[in-house]
Write an enzyme that holds these catalytic residues in place. Structure first.
Site, PDB file in Angstrom:
ATOM      1  N   CYS A 242      13.924   4.718  -6.627  1.00  0.00           N
ATOM      2  CA  CYS A 242      12.472   4.577  -6.481  1.00  0.00           C
ATOM      3  C   CYS A 242      12.081   5.270  -5.176  1.00  0.00           C
ATOM      4  CB  CYS A 242      12.067   3.105  -6.495  1.00  0.00           C
ATOM      5  SG  CYS A 242      12.784   2.120  -5.164  1.00  0.00           S
TER       6      CYS A 242
ATOM      7  N   CYS B 189       0.833  -1.207   0.000  1.00  0.00           N
ATOM      8  CA  CYS B 189       0.000   0.000   0.000  1.00  0.00           C
ATOM      9  C   CYS B 189       0.865   1.254   0.000  1.00  0.00           C
ATOM     10  CB  CYS B 189      -0.930  -0.004   1.211  1.00  0.00           C
ATOM     11  SG  CYS B 189      -2.227  -1.246   1.123  1.00  0.00           S
TER      12      CYS B 189
END
Length: 392
Positions: free
Chosen positions: A350, A197
């Site tokens: 990232c 999530c």
């Protein structure tokens, strides 16, 4: 299938309890007997986050006598979009303590037991043994398998839930009466295949939808009413507003609860789930740089190509100066390799360093031997170099 009540009823309800739970008491299927069982129940909630928040609040309101909370984290501002058991004034506090205070505010009659520690092989059996039922609100595969295996080995049922973006799932796993989590998912997905999530996001209200289903199942199990989700997987699509149920059968070849089990004790769950693949770990070894190193390279005008492998919506939230966006899947599909420069050193990053390590393995195998990735990702960059920028 209908199952007998999980717990015996308490001796009595006080006048205060009768007043508080009157809307339960006038439901024939619950009544005084069912409410007494809830009063006598001990339920452990693993996590006080997205799923744990509504689960704890509604179990408290329902009158579950003892609620245990396993939680080691602190409240962050990014939690408040979905973790409704916490508030603005709780930022920086222990989630366990914040959750306890909210539970006591909802129902002071509930006994709250805190386990302010990370659930692991050393403590899970002792913690679980003190409860009748487990409600699993975890968000990573290693802990999910740990919860499942401990519950099966102890002969305890648990209510499972999972959320991602607009999709949710829920089920009840009880090896004595049906399948366990391993029957549904014998192996964890490959590292990086299923985003968390934190990486992919989740609609805040989805937590309430799935968390309330978990509480509904917990009440049914404790009171022995209705047909719990044993042997069924409930799937919810919030965008299409559709629920569907899929049968899950007990696997006779299950490594844990099958006819000839090979998992008879707790295992190394981090290794089993492989948080980062072996290829990514090998690629990152000796090819990981720090935020300070990257800043020096930028300031010194080094000939580098900074590539952000996140998704565009993440890039729009915060990015490193000079970085260009090429999402991870473009590398996995091979589409991005032909556009990479041969005369510059490639620096991948990232959010935290997991996805960029996976992409780094792809580049190394394609011949980009001097490519590196940023340890800690953009979060580390913001914390160390540009603290005025937002994180997510």
């Amino acid at each position: 299938m209908s199952l007998p009540p999980l717990v015996e009823p308490a001796a009595e309800l006080t006048v205060e309890e009768v007043r508080r739970y009157s809307r339960h008491l006038i439901i024939p299927d619950v009544g005084m007997d069912g409410q007494k069982r809830l009063k006598n129940a001990k339920v452990l909630c693993v996590g006080a986050g997205g799923l744990g928040s509504p689960a704890l609040m509604y179990m408290a309101a329902a009158g579950v006598g003892t609620l245990g909370i396993v939680e080691f984290d602190t409240v962050d501002e990014s939690n408040l979009q979905r973790q409704i058991i916490h508030g603005q004034s709780d930022i920086g506090r222990s989630k366990a303590e914040s959750a306890r205070d909210s539970v006591k505010e909802i129902n002071p009659l509930v006994n709250v037991v805190l386990h302010e520690e990370r659930l692991d092989n050393d403590n899970v059996m002792e913690i679980f043994s003190g409860y009748d039922l487990i409600v699993d609100g975890t968000d990573n595969f290693a802990t999910r398998y740990l919860v499942n295996d401990a519950a099966v080995l102890l002969g305890k049922p648990y209510v499972w839930g999972s959320i991602y973006r607009f999709d949710g799932q829920a089920s009840v796993f009880w090896a004595e009466h049906g399948p366990c989590y391993r029957c549904l998912y014998p192996e964890a997905p490959p590292p990086g295949m299923v985003p968390s999530c934190a990486e992919g996001g989740v609609l805040g209200v989805l937590c309430a939808s799935i968390g309330s289903i978990q509480v509904n199942e917990a009440i049914k199990l404790l009171a022995g009413i209705g047909e719990p989700l044993v042997g069924r997987l409930m799937i919810y699509d919030a965008l299409e507003m559709q629920y569907r149920s899929v049968k899950v059968r007990k696997d006779p070849n299950c490594a844990l609860c099958g006819e000839n089990p090979t998992v008879t004790e707790l295992i190394d769950y981090e290794s089993f789930c492989g948080v980062v693949s072996e290829e990514a770990s090998a690629a990152a070894l000796g090819s990981t740089i720090t935020s300070k190193q990257l800043k020096e390279w930028i300031d010194n005008g080094e000939d580098i190509d900074i590539i952000d492998v996140r998704e565009i919506n993440e890039y729009e939230i915060v990015n490193i100066p000079g970085a260009r966006l090429i999402p991870k899947n473009e590398f996995l599909m091979g589409n991005a390799l032909q556009d990479l420069p041969q005369d510059k050193r490639i620096v991948l990053h990232c959010k935290t360093g997991v996805r960029s390590a996976e992409v780094l393995a792809v580049l190394k195998s394609a011949g980009f031997a001097d490519a590196v990735h940023l340890g800690g990702g953009v979060i580390g960059w913001v914390n160390q170099i540009e603290p005025e920028k937002p994180v997510y």
